[in-house]
Motif scaffolding. Structure first.
Motif, PDB file in Angstrom:
ATOM      1  N   LEU A   1       0.760  -0.996   0.016  1.00 19.14           N
ATOM      2  CA  LEU A   1      -0.041   0.062   0.024  1.00 19.14           C
ATOM      3  C   LEU A   1       0.792   1.353   0.205  1.00 19.14           C
ATOM      4  O   LEU A   1       0.562   2.264  -0.782  1.00 19.14           O
ATOM      5  CB  LEU A   1      -0.864   0.201   1.261  1.00 19.14           C
ATOM      6  CG  LEU A   1      -2.345  -0.638   1.138  1.00 19.14           C
ATOM      7  CD1 LEU A   1      -2.929  -0.590   2.305  1.00 19.14           C
ATOM      8  CD2 LEU A   1      -3.096  -0.063   0.057  1.00 19.14           C
ATOM      9  N   THR A   2       1.978   1.085   0.835  1.00 19.29           N
ATOM     10  CA  THR A   2       2.925   2.323   0.839  1.00 19.29           C
ATOM     11  C   THR A   2       3.299   2.469  -0.616  1.00 19.29           C
ATOM     12  O   THR A   2       3.492   3.797  -1.005  1.00 19.29           O
ATOM     13  CB  THR A   2       3.993   1.981   1.936  1.00 19.29           C
ATOM     14  OG1 THR A   2       3.459   1.929   3.088  1.00 19.29           O
ATOM     15  CG2 THR A   2       4.912   3.250   1.965  1.00 19.29           C
ATOM     16  N   VAL A   3       3.875   1.552  -1.222  1.00 18.86           N
ATOM     17  CA  VAL A   3       4.614   1.731  -2.593  1.00 18.86           C
ATOM     18  C   VAL A   3       3.602   2.225  -3.539  1.00 18.86           C
ATOM     19  O   VAL A   3       3.713   3.173  -4.279  1.00 18.86           O
ATOM     20  CB  VAL A   3       5.128   0.455  -2.957  1.00 18.86           C
ATOM     21  CG1 VAL A   3       5.699   0.395  -4.655  1.00 18.86           C
ATOM     22  CG2 VAL A   3       6.128  -0.068  -2.227  1.00 18.86           C
ATOM     23  N   LEU A   4       2.200   1.739  -3.568  1.00 17.96           N
ATOM     24  CA  LEU A   4       1.344   2.105  -4.402  1.00 17.96           C
ATOM     25  C   LEU A   4       0.809   3.561  -4.223  1.00 17.96           C
ATOM     26  O   LEU A   4       0.713   4.317  -5.198  1.00 17.96           O
ATOM     27  CB  LEU A   4       0.158   1.140  -4.324  1.00 17.96           C
ATOM     28  CG  LEU A   4       0.107  -0.361  -4.717  1.00 17.96           C
ATOM     29  CD1 LEU A   4      -1.046  -1.101  -4.364  1.00 17.96           C
ATOM     30  CD2 LEU A   4       0.834  -0.406  -6.076  1.00 17.96           C
ATOM     31  N   ALA A   5       0.707   3.857  -2.957  1.00 16.07           N
ATOM     32  CA  ALA A   5       0.165   5.239  -2.686  1.00 16.07           C
ATOM     33  C   ALA A   5       1.473   6.483  -3.188  1.00 16.07           C
ATOM     34  O   ALA A   5       1.094   7.250  -3.820  1.00 16.07           O
ATOM     35  CB  ALA A   5      -0.038   5.308  -0.962  1.00 16.07           C
TER      36      ALA A   5
END
Length: 254
Positions: free
Chosen positions: A240-244
């Motif tokens: 989620l961090t990478v995608l955000a």
């Protein structure tokens, strides 16, 4: 053969090759985490395929992945949670779509991505976020995700964040995400038909990519085993961090 596929899909051979690799990676992510397929593709292939062309492809590939994973998702999911989130999200989507005429899409997406990133980092740091344990958190999350989907097409990340904040075991978390996305196919189809973006070209491209994404889903599902269940939540929060961050960069740069 490859050149013929490139002509049939309307995508140059180098771009078709890169797209195929990214579709496989997106399938692996979906198979393991239960979500993230569209987000991976929107963060990569969007460089040479505009969002309006990529969105229907994402829908059709998500549909293929959802059907392939449905049996396991239905078996493992917290059905009450998944169905409540899906219903409330469906209610919120039309409101988000209506708001797109008055709120700049890039601004709404930027705000939503910053919120997702902040709450994800708080979870990674193991800081208790009481927002997710409030009495009405479940329907409110679904409704908010629907609005965000209508505004910026990232409602799935909001749902993933809520489910990952729960005290459920990894298998139930993953199953709930799979079941939610399966239910969301109906809402997504209605939206695509409403805006008339599900055309013949999108179907042709999806037919080429469908076997690739299903192969990726198979690999990712095999990776999700008991030895990795303990690291599932942290891996998904990292995803989620990478995608955000990728979404933020794409929103600001492109």
């Amino acid at each position: 053969m490859l050149q013929e596929l490139a002509i049939w899909t309307g995508v140059s051979l180098p771009y078709l090759t890169v797209s195929t690799v990214m579709v496989f990676i997106a399938g692996v992510v979906r198979g393991f985490a239960g979500f993230g397929l569209s987000a991976v593709l929107m963060a990569s292939i969007v460089v040479f395929l505009p969002p309006v062309e990529l969105i229907p492809i994402c829908f059709l590939l998500e549909a293929a992945a959802s059907i392939a994973m449905f049996k396991g998702g239905l078996r493992d999911a917290d059905r009450k949670t998944a169905f409540t989130l899906a219903i409330c999200s469906a209610i919120g989507v039309p409101i988000g779509l209506a708001a797109t005429t008055s709120i700049p899409t890039d601004l709404s997406k930027l705000v939503a991505l910053l919120l997702v990133l902040t709450l994800t980092l708080l979870q990674l740091l193991k800081i208790n976020v009481k927002l997710f344990s409030a009495p009405l958190a479940l329907p409110a999350t679904g409704f908010a995700a629907g609005i965000v989907t209508g505004l910026a097409s990232i409602g799935g990340m909001v749902i993933a964040l809520y489910i990952l904040a729960s005290a459920q075991n990894a298998r139930k978390m993953r199953g709930s995400l799979v079941l939610f996305l399966f239910c969301g196919m109906v809402t997504s189809l209605a939206t695509l038909l409403m805006f008339d973006v599900l055309d013949e070209t999108a179907i042709q491209r999806s037919l080429v990519f469908a076997p690739v994404v299903l192969a990726g889903v198979f690999v990712g599902s095999r990776m999700f085993n008991r030895s990795l269940e303990q690291t599932y939540k942290r891996a998904c929060l990292g995803l989620l961090t990478v995608l955000a961050c990728a979404g933020l960069i794409r929103t600001v740069v492109f």
